[in-house]
Design an enzyme around this catalytic site. Structure first.
Site, PDB file in Angstrom:
ATOM      1  N   ARG A 180       6.272   3.088   0.783  1.00 55.47           N
ATOM      2  CA  ARG A 180       6.299   2.350  -0.501  1.00 55.47           C
ATOM      3  C   ARG A 180       4.853   2.093  -0.940  1.00 55.47           C
ATOM      4  O   ARG A 180       4.410   0.954  -1.010  1.00 55.47           O
ATOM      5  CB  ARG A 180       7.062   1.038  -0.333  1.00 55.47           C
ATOM      6  CG  ARG A 180       8.398   1.135   0.393  1.00 55.47           C
ATOM      7  CD  ARG A 180       9.456   1.887  -0.346  1.00 55.47           C
ATOM      8  NE  ARG A 180      10.060   1.221  -1.459  1.00 55.47           N
ATOM      9  CZ  ARG A 180      11.079   0.370  -1.405  1.00 55.47           C
ATOM     10  NH1 ARG A 180      11.579   0.039  -0.249  1.00 55.47           N
ATOM     11  NH2 ARG A 180      11.606  -0.147  -2.503  1.00 55.47           N
ATOM     12  N   GLN A 227       4.782   6.201  -5.439  1.00 59.77           N
ATOM     13  CA  GLN A 227       5.706   5.480  -6.327  1.00 59.77           C
ATOM     14  C   GLN A 227       6.665   6.396  -7.092  1.00 59.77           C
ATOM     15  O   GLN A 227       7.830   6.091  -7.243  1.00 59.77           O
ATOM     16  CB  GLN A 227       4.905   4.657  -7.330  1.00 59.77           C
ATOM     17  CG  GLN A 227       5.189   3.193  -7.217  1.00 59.77           C
ATOM     18  CD  GLN A 227       4.207   2.345  -7.998  1.00 59.77           C
ATOM     19  OE1 GLN A 227       3.328   2.851  -8.675  1.00 59.77           O
ATOM     20  NE2 GLN A 227       4.356   1.057  -7.898  1.00 59.77           N
ATOM     21  N   ASP A 273       9.652   7.308  -5.042  1.00 62.17           N
ATOM     22  CA  ASP A 273      10.296   6.195  -4.351  1.00 62.17           C
ATOM     23  C   ASP A 273      11.757   6.054  -4.816  1.00 62.17           C
ATOM     24  O   ASP A 273      12.062   5.338  -5.770  1.00 62.17           O
ATOM     25  CB  ASP A 273       9.498   4.920  -4.627  1.00 62.17           C
ATOM     26  CG  ASP A 273      10.048   3.706  -3.899  1.00 62.17           C
ATOM     27  OD1 ASP A 273      11.140   3.808  -3.308  1.00 62.17           O
ATOM     28  OD2 ASP A 273       9.392   2.656  -3.925  1.00 62.17           O
ATOM     29  N   SER A 315      13.477   2.534  -4.698  1.00 60.35           N
ATOM     30  CA  SER A 315      13.193   1.668  -5.851  1.00 60.35           C
ATOM     31  C   SER A 315      13.931   2.147  -7.099  1.00 60.35           C
ATOM     32  O   SER A 315      14.502   1.339  -7.831  1.00 60.35           O
ATOM     33  CB  SER A 315      11.690   1.636  -6.148  1.00 60.35           C
ATOM     34  OG  SER A 315      11.026   0.917  -5.151  1.00 60.35           O
ATOM     35  N   TYR A 340       7.964  -5.701   3.289  1.00 55.75           N
ATOM     36  CA  TYR A 340       9.369  -6.010   3.527  1.00 55.75           C
ATOM     37  C   TYR A 340       9.545  -7.394   4.163  1.00 55.75           C
ATOM     38  O   TYR A 340       8.615  -7.913   4.774  1.00 55.75           O
ATOM     39  CB  TYR A 340       9.992  -4.979   4.466  1.00 55.75           C
ATOM     40  CG  TYR A 340      10.237  -3.648   3.819  1.00 55.75           C
ATOM     41  CD1 TYR A 340      11.196  -3.498   2.828  1.00 55.75           C
ATOM     42  CD2 TYR A 340       9.525  -2.523   4.198  1.00 55.75           C
ATOM     43  CE1 TYR A 340      11.430  -2.276   2.239  1.00 55.75           C
ATOM     44  CE2 TYR A 340       9.755  -1.287   3.612  1.00 55.75           C
ATOM     45  CZ  TYR A 340      10.711  -1.174   2.632  1.00 55.75           C
ATOM     46  OH  TYR A 340      10.948   0.039   2.048  1.00 55.75           O
TER      47      TYR A 340
END
Ligand code: NAD
Length: 379
Positions: free
Chosen positions: A122, A127, A130, A133, A228
Site C-alpha cells: 500500500r 496506488q 491497489d 482500495s 494497518y
C-alpha cells in the site's frame, strides 16, 4: 506474449479482470489478448467492444488457459484450473493467501508465478494497482446505498408542512478506505454520521468528512508500519464493545468495516448489542468475508432478528456496482502489468528486486517465494 482472461465462475462474482479500455492499452503494449466469451456480460461490457479493442474471443477456453503466458482473473482459481496452466505462466488475481495455503502449494507445484492482488504494497508508487482500495471504496459506498434501501426511513432531514423528518443516524465502525467512503456517502445523503476506529490518526479524517468521532479509550492501539490496525487484546475489544453499545442502540444504520490484515476480523457488535438496537434498523457487515464484525451475520443471507434488526449478508458489495468495480479493478491489473512490462523485448520479466514484485509475487519457479508464506520445505 499471450494474455488470457477467463470469465469468472465463482457464485456472486460479477466483475471481470479486463475492460475494453484496459484491453486497448494492453494490446498497445504488445500483448496478445484472449478472453472467454461473455467475460464482461455481468458487468455490462460487451464481447463486441472487447473485440474492437483487439481481444480475440476464444472458442476453446480450456486450450486458451493451457497456452497462456499470463492469466488475469478476479477470484482465485480452482486446483484443476491451476493444474491446467502452462509451467512458467504468470497468474494475477485475488488469492486470499493467508487462508489458502494448499492453493499456494498447487501454484508452486504447477511452476506458475502467482501474484496476489491483496499483497501489493500500500505505497504511493503502487496506488494505481491497489485493488484492495479500489474495491473497498466502492464497497463502502454500496453499503450505504443498500442500507438506505432497506431502512424504511429517509436519510436526510426534511422540513415539510406535515412536520419535520429527522435525519437517519449512521454509525460506521472502522474508518479505513471502505469506512471513509461510507461516511462520505452517508453525509452526502444527509445522514447524521458517527464513526470509530482504533487507529488514532483516523480521527482527523473522520472529522474532515463532517462526521463525529466516537471517543473510546482503549489504551495503546497504534498501527503497523504499513498503516494497518493492530490486533486488540480481548480486554480492549470488551471495552470497545461497551463503548459502542449506546451508539449502536441509537443508530438507524450500523456499517462495520473493521479488519486486521492477515487475521480474522474482530467481533465488535455482539448479539446483545444487536438486541439493544431499534426495530427497523439495518446492519451491514463489510468484514463478512474475513470472519465478520457482527455476531449473527450470515454470508449470502439477510437476517431479521426477533427485535426487528436486519443484518445484511452480501459478502461482495462491490459487485452491486460491478460496472465501476470492474472499471477500476481492470485498471489495477493493467497498472501492474505496465509497471513490469519491458517494451524492448515485449515481455513481462519478473524483476525480483522491485519492492512491488517482492510484495505481491507468492510463488515462482516451483517454490513459495514470499517470506510470509514460505515454509522451510517450500523456500
Ligand atoms: P482494513 O480493511 O485492513 O481495515 C479497515 C479499518 O478497520 C481500518 O481503518 C482499521 O484501522 C479498522 N479497524 C481494525 N480493527 C478495528 C477495531 N477493533 N475497531 C474499529 N476499527 C478497527 O484497512 P484499509 O481500509 O484497507 O486500510 C487501512 C489504512 O491503510 C488506510 O487508512 C491507510 O492508512 C493505509 N492505506 C495506505 C494506502 C497507500 O498509501 N497507498 C492505500 C490504502 C490504505
Amino acid at each position: 506474449m499471450i494474455c488470457y482472461v477467463p470469465a469468472e465462475s465463482s457464485p456472486g462474482e460479477l466483475r471481470a479482470a479486463l475492460t475494453p479500455t484496459t484491453a486497448a492499452a494492453l494490446t498497445k503494449l504488445g500483448l496478445t489478448l484472449q478472453a472467454q466469451a461473455g467475460l464482461g456480460f455481468a458487468s455490462r461490457y460487451a464481447d463486441a467492444d472487447y473485440r474492437e479493442a483487439g481481444v480475440e474471443i476464444v472458442a476453446d477456453p480450456a486450450a486458451a488457459l493451457a497456452t497462456a503466458d499470463l492469466v488475469l482473473r478476479v477470484q482465485k482459481p480452482t486446483a484443476d484450473e491451476i493444474a491446467a496452466l502452462k509451467p512458467g505462466a504468470v497468474h494475477l488475481s485475488f488469492l486470499d493467501p493467508f487462508n489458502e495455503t494448499e492453493l499456494l502449494a498447487k501454484f508452486a507445484a504447477a511452476k506458475v508465478s502467482a501474484v496476489s492482488l491483496e499483497m501489493i504494497p500500500r505505497t504511493t508508487l503502487a496506488q494505481k494497482m491497489d485493488a484492495l482500495s479500489s474495491q473497498a471504496s466502492l464497497a463502502g459506498y454500496a453499503a450505504v446505498v443498500q442500507a438506505a434501501a432497506r431502512v424504511r426511513s429517509a436519510l436526510p432531514m426534511m422540513m415539510t408542512p406535515a412536520g419535520t423528518i429527522m435525519p437517519c443516524r449512521v454509525f460506521v465502525i472502522g474508518a479505513g478506505v471502505a469506512g471513509l467512503q461510507a461516511i462520505a456517502t452517508a453525509k452526502r445523503m444527509g445522514a447524521r454520521v458517527e464513526a470509530f476506529d482504533t487507529r488514532p490518526v483516523v480521527e482527523e479524517q473522520v472529522k474532515s468528512l463532517g462526521a463525529r468521532f466516537v471517543k473510546i479509550d482503549l489504551g495503546d492501539t497504534g498501527q503497523t508500519a504499513g498503516g494497518y490496525a493492530q490486533q486488540l487484546t480481548p480486554e480492549q475489544i470488551a471495552k470497545q464493545q461497551a463503548g459502542m453499545a449506546k451508539v449502536c442502540a441509537q443508530a438507524d444504520i450500523v456499517i462495520t468495516t473493521a479488519k486486521v490484515f492477515g487475521r480474522k476480523a474482530p467481533t465488535l457488535v455482539t448479539a446483545a448489542m444487536v438486541a439493544g438496537m431499534k426495530a427497523g434498523s439495518v446492519i451491514v457487515d463489510l468484514a463478512l468475508e474475513t470472519g465478520g464484525n457482527v455476531e449473527g451475520a450470515v454470508a449470502r443471507e439477510d437476517i431479521t432478528t426477533p427485535n426487528g434488526v436486519t443484518i445484511l449478508g452480501h459478502p461482495l458489495l462491490e459487485c452491486t456496482v460491478a460496472t465501476h468495480a470492474t472499471q477500476v479493478l481492470a485498471a489495477n491489473f493493467a497498472a501492474w502489468i505496465t509497471h513490469f512490462w519491458d517494451d524492448e523485448t515485449k515481455s513481462l520479466p519478473l524483476n525480483r528486486e522491485d519492492e512491488i514484485m517482492q510484495g505481491s509475487l507468492i510463488t515462482h519457479d516451483g517454490a513459495i517465494v514470499h517470506p510470509r508464506f514460505a515454509t522451510p520445505s517450500s523456500a
